[in-house]
Design an enzyme around this catalytic site. Structure first.
Site, PDB file in Angstrom:
ATOM      1  N   ARG A 152       7.232  46.788  73.764  1.00 47.61           N
ATOM      2  CA  ARG A 152       7.349  46.808  75.201  1.00 47.61           C
ATOM      3  C   ARG A 152       6.487  47.853  75.882  1.00 47.61           C
ATOM      4  O   ARG A 152       5.951  48.573  75.380  1.00 47.61           O
ATOM      5  CB  ARG A 152       8.770  47.292  75.543  1.00 47.61           C
ATOM      6  CG  ARG A 152       9.988  46.805  75.000  1.00 47.61           C
ATOM      7  CD  ARG A 152      11.287  47.324  75.262  1.00 47.61           C
ATOM      8  NE  ARG A 152      12.291  46.469  74.851  1.00 47.61           N
ATOM      9  CZ  ARG A 152      13.100  46.605  73.752  1.00 47.61           C
ATOM     10  NH1 ARG A 152      12.518  47.511  72.678  1.00 47.61           N
ATOM     11  NH2 ARG A 152      13.850  45.994  73.032  1.00 47.61           N
ATOM     12  N   LYS A 177      13.904  51.657  73.427  1.00 47.77           N
ATOM     13  CA  LYS A 177      14.791  51.305  74.529  1.00 47.77           C
ATOM     14  C   LYS A 177      16.132  51.462  73.908  1.00 47.77           C
ATOM     15  O   LYS A 177      16.948  52.039  74.513  1.00 47.77           O
ATOM     16  CB  LYS A 177      14.819  49.593  74.955  1.00 47.77           C
ATOM     17  CG  LYS A 177      15.662  49.446  75.923  1.00 47.77           C
ATOM     18  CD  LYS A 177      15.738  47.878  76.012  1.00 47.77           C
ATOM     19  CE  LYS A 177      16.378  47.355  77.166  1.00 47.77           C
ATOM     20  NZ  LYS A 177      16.359  45.952  77.492  1.00 47.77           N
ATOM     21  N   HIS A 235       5.763  41.557  79.472  1.00 46.38           N
ATOM     22  CA  HIS A 235       6.717  40.802  78.513  1.00 46.38           C
ATOM     23  C   HIS A 235       6.321  39.678  78.017  1.00 46.38           C
ATOM     24  O   HIS A 235       6.623  39.107  77.019  1.00 46.38           O
ATOM     25  CB  HIS A 235       7.782  40.836  79.338  1.00 46.38           C
ATOM     26  CG  HIS A 235       9.145  41.489  78.504  1.00 46.38           C
ATOM     27  ND1 HIS A 235       9.149  43.033  78.364  1.00 46.38           N
ATOM     28  CD2 HIS A 235      10.261  40.973  78.082  1.00 46.38           C
ATOM     29  CE1 HIS A 235      10.084  43.225  77.738  1.00 46.38           C
ATOM     30  NE2 HIS A 235      11.089  41.954  77.559  1.00 46.38           N
ATOM     31  N   ARG A 238       4.707  40.218  75.032  1.00 45.04           N
ATOM     32  CA  ARG A 238       5.864  40.354  73.924  1.00 45.04           C
ATOM     33  C   ARG A 238       6.444  38.945  73.484  1.00 45.04           C
ATOM     34  O   ARG A 238       6.567  38.767  72.243  1.00 45.04           O
ATOM     35  CB  ARG A 238       6.781  41.394  74.548  1.00 45.04           C
ATOM     36  CG  ARG A 238       8.020  41.640  73.483  1.00 45.04           C
ATOM     37  CD  ARG A 238       8.840  42.638  74.364  1.00 45.04           C
ATOM     38  NE  ARG A 238      10.054  42.763  73.790  1.00 45.04           N
ATOM     39  CZ  ARG A 238      10.696  43.649  72.747  1.00 45.04           C
ATOM     40  NH1 ARG A 238       9.627  44.361  72.118  1.00 45.04           N
ATOM     41  NH2 ARG A 238      11.647  44.053  72.277  1.00 45.04           N
ATOM     42  N   HIS A 261      15.319  44.779  68.444  1.00 49.00           N
ATOM     43  CA  HIS A 261      15.997  44.395  69.024  1.00 49.00           C
ATOM     44  C   HIS A 261      17.793  44.920  68.430  1.00 49.00           C
ATOM     45  O   HIS A 261      17.517  44.652  67.209  1.00 49.00           O
ATOM     46  CB  HIS A 261      16.409  42.845  69.082  1.00 49.00           C
ATOM     47  CG  HIS A 261      15.579  42.184  69.823  1.00 49.00           C
ATOM     48  ND1 HIS A 261      15.033  40.759  69.952  1.00 49.00           N
ATOM     49  CD2 HIS A 261      14.899  42.559  71.283  1.00 49.00           C
ATOM     50  CE1 HIS A 261      14.169  40.337  71.064  1.00 49.00           C
ATOM     51  NE2 HIS A 261      14.151  41.746  71.773  1.00 49.00           N
ATOM     52  N   TYR A 270      13.799  33.011  71.129  1.00 52.70           N
ATOM     53  CA  TYR A 270      12.573  32.570  70.700  1.00 52.70           C
ATOM     54  C   TYR A 270      12.302  31.258  69.927  1.00 52.70           C
ATOM     55  O   TYR A 270      11.361  30.836  69.878  1.00 52.70           O
ATOM     56  CB  TYR A 270      11.619  33.780  70.094  1.00 52.70           C
ATOM     57  CG  TYR A 270      11.438  34.838  71.149  1.00 52.70           C
ATOM     58  CD1 TYR A 270      10.679  35.013  72.091  1.00 52.70           C
ATOM     59  CD2 TYR A 270      12.116  36.078  70.590  1.00 52.70           C
ATOM     60  CE1 TYR A 270      10.294  36.247  73.074  1.00 52.70           C
ATOM     61  CE2 TYR A 270      11.988  37.158  71.665  1.00 52.70           C
ATOM     62  CZ  TYR A 270      11.294  37.269  72.760  1.00 52.70           C
ATOM     63  OH  TYR A 270      11.116  38.127  73.569  1.00 52.70           O
TER      64      TYR A 270
END
Length: 287
Positions: A152, A177, A235, A238, A261, A270
């Site tokens: 990120r 995050k 993003h 990413r 994640h 994805y």
């Protein structure tokens, strides 16, 4: 891990402060504490009453107030602005519900549903055009690292020189995050760019690798993309990393770990792009 917040003191005179203390003690991340603080303060400023006396209507009216606000965000189009407000309203609502539940107040408002932003990834041709268009070493390094690591933008901008290991081409990402540090890797080509950049700028171990704000980086990428006719945002790079990794056979749990994640279902978005590739190839070759 679910936070164990306990319950509020029924005689508290400052429920917001006590709740933030409970969040901190329970091990909530700085980002969670920040969002909850902003959301609950916004709610209390709007209703102007003891939170133990609020009604469902109070909460729903506050949610509508959030959705009607002008974000004044020039970086995004109308759909992005609408989505951003919905995401904000959803996050704020969840924070307030949790706060009220901690107070012993069972209020069940309508929770806004935020549509997931369409996932876009650059094609190999677009990546080549992009890299060839970059003239400044710093710009090329930033884009290369985002494409190589899937970081990120805020994670990349938090990286210090001491977090980087050029020998094994890795970076320890500490400011994440979800609050959990992870390790990402970069290619030999990026390592050469990085080595040249470090030598030229004479940075100390404690220095940030890039001294630029998130908004400045966002605007820079948008300007570069606009000249090339590419929708270029942090993003998107990413998404490009993740999509390319899956296309090349990297297993989903590994991609999940590299992206940071918590839930593999987030990573699975994805696979839809890869499935689209399969469909296009099938129809092109087999009809």
């Amino acid at each position: 891990m679910k936070l164990q917040l306990g319950t509020a003191d029924p005689y508290t005179q400052d429920p917001l402060n006590d709740f933030i203390n409970a969040l901190t003690i329970s091990g909530a991340t700085e980002n969670t504490i920040r969002i909850y603080s902003i959301a609950i303060k916004d709610f209390l400023d709007y209703v102007r009453k003891d939170p133990r006396e609020v009604t469902v209507s109070d909460v729903n009216n506050w949610i509508m107030n959030i959705l009607r606000r002008d974000t004044r965000d020039k970086n995004n189009d109308v759909n992005d602005k609408r989505r951003k407000k919905t995401v904000t309203a959803r996050l704020y609502t969840i924070a307030v519900i949790r706060f009220l539940k901690w107070l012993g107040k069972d209020v069940r408002p309508t929770i806004p549903r935020a549509r997931r932003r369409e996932v876009r990834a650059l094609t190999e041709e677009q990546v080549n055009v992009l890299m060839n268009s970059l003239r400044k070493t710093r710009d090329k390094l930033i884009v290369s690292l985002l494409l190589d690591t899937g970081l990120r933008a805020k994670e990349l901008l938090s990286v210090t020189v001491s977090d980087i290991n050029l020998n094994n081409r890795s970076i320890i990402v500490r400011n994440t995050k979800n609050g959990e540090a992870r390790v990402v890797f970069f290619t030999e080509k990026t390592a050469k760019l990085l080595s040249a950049y470090l030598q030229r700028n004479n940075l100390k171990p404690e220095d940030k690798l890039f001294k630029i704000t998130y908004h400045a980086l966002y605007r820079k990428l948008k300007r570069i993309g606009k000249k090339l006719g590419i929708d270029l945002r942090p993003h998107v790079l990413r998404h490009t990393f993740a999509t390319n990794a899956i296309r090349k056979g990297v297993q989903l749990p590994i991609v999940q770990r590299l992206l940071g994640h918590k839930d593999i279902r987030t990573t699975q978005i994805y696979t839809h792009l890869v499935n689209e590739d399969v469909e296009q190839i099938y129809k092109k070759i087999l009809g």
